[in-house]
Design an enzyme around this catalytic site. Structure first.
Site, PDB file in Angstrom:
ATOM      1  N   ASP A 258      38.471  42.600  33.099  1.00 50.21           N
ATOM      2  CA  ASP A 258      38.359  42.195  31.708  1.00 50.21           C
ATOM      3  C   ASP A 258      39.299  40.993  31.556  1.00 50.21           C
ATOM      4  O   ASP A 258      40.138  40.742  32.424  1.00 50.21           O
ATOM      5  CB  ASP A 258      38.792  43.351  30.793  1.00 50.21           C
TER       6      ASP A 258
ATOM      7  N   ASP B  55      40.620  39.429  27.990  1.00 51.93           N
ATOM      8  CA  ASP B  55      41.528  39.412  26.843  1.00 51.93           C
ATOM      9  C   ASP B  55      42.502  40.580  26.877  1.00 51.93           C
ATOM     10  O   ASP B  55      42.099  41.739  26.928  1.00 51.93           O
ATOM     11  CB  ASP B  55      40.724  39.446  25.542  1.00 51.93           C
TER      12      ASP B  55
END
Length: 325
Positions: A36, A38
């Site tokens: 991922d 963020d």
């Protein structure tokens, strides 16, 4: 005199080996890694929070931690719906996205590779607050996130009822920054792990709930870093990703785009959000979670491993090359 018992030493050594093997058996070897972005690789969460606060503040609404958790990892449109419906903001999804996108365009290029600065800002502010027996709480921090210096100072002064003018506060906080910020470092583990895997030719990719335009903004100053990834899948604008996290789509699409098309069980996912963990598990992948420390432990269930920091990750437990140092 007491003599060391070689049998006891052997027993301790055997016990340690047993537990190491037991841990090894808990995890399955993988060949590919999906990150991922963020809050895990890029320090963008505070920027998203600031942008959201700017949009909803005129309506007298507060962007709470609970709302933030609910929309973590979701596609942009779903995030907007959650915020609008939960906080009862009188905007259409289109209007909300239009406003927040304008703010993103201004602040996202400042995103850094997870520098450990938020803690330093907090420590500096608490050092001043402590002089007046006040506590700089998370609730106050959220209210002041993203504000310019003088505005943030006024927010803190008002919230904590400090007997200071803005100029006096800024003088004190700058003094704290001068002491603390020379110690700022890249958040432990993130960049080190990516560069390690790339060096050892482990296929790595990014699977994010974001959109292409925001990705370009966030990676403005990190083009070299991004080149280490095989590919990037952005759920909000990728036509093959039908549903955002917690649905498994983004991770399945990401896995299929590796040149050798690994099976889901051959992929290891790194996530910081509950929706991302649920998506990885639904995709049939193992998930290492590095959650925000404020997150309730109940919301980390489902992850194969939960770490306080990526610095604690041991690649060899998942059949990946051990760190060189």
């Amino acid at each position: 005199t007491h003599q060391p018992n070689s049998n006891n030493n052997q027993l301790v050594s055997s016990t340690q080996s047993y537990y190491f093997i037991l841990i090894m058996c808990t995890f399955k070897p993988v060949t590919h890694v999906i990150f991922d972005m963020d809050g895990l690789l890029l320090d963008t969460e505070s920027l998203y929070t600031a942008a959201t606060e700017c949009v909803i503040h005129p309506f007298g609404k507060t962007y709470t931690w609970e709302v933030k958790v609910a929309q973590m990892g979701q596609k942009a449109e779903n995030c907007a719906k959650i915020i609008i419906n939960t906080l009862q903001v009188p905007l259409s999804v289109e209007d909300y996205l239009r406003q927040v996108t304008k703010i993103h365009q201004k602040i996202m290029p400042t995103a850094q590779l997870m520098p450990d600065t938020e803690r330093l800002y907090t420590d500096a502010t608490q050092a001043i607050a402590s002089q007046y027996n006040k506590v700089y709480t998370w609730e106050i921090k959220v209210q002041c996130m993203g504000m310019k210096g003088a505005m943030a100072a006024q927010c803190i002064i008002d919230s904590l009822h400090l007997p200071l003018t803005v100029d006096q506060y800024l003088e004190k906080i700058i003094s704290q920054y001068d002491t603390l910020f020379p110690n700022a470092q890249i958040l432990p583990g993130a960049e080190k792990l990516v560069r390690h895997l790339h060096k050892h030719s482990i296929p790595i990719a990014i699977a994010s709930g974001g959109a292409q335009d925001s990705f370009e903004l966030k990676t403005t100053n990190h083009k070299e870093f991004v080149t280490m990834f095989s590919h990037v899948v952005l759920a909000s604008t990728d036509p093959e990703v039908q549903n955002g996290k917690p649905a498994p789509d983004v991770f399945l699409v990401c896995a299929n785009r590796f040149s050798d098309t690994p099976k889901p069980e051959q992929c290891l996912v790194f996530e910081d959000a509950p929706n991302g963990v649920a998506a990885g598990v639904a995709a049939g992948m193992q998930v290492v979670m590095v959650p925000d420390p404020r997150l309730d432990d109940k919301m980390t269930k489902g992850a194969s491993q939960v770490l306080k920091s990526l610095e604690d990750f041991r690649p060899e437990l998942f059949g990946l090359p051990k760190y060189d140092d």
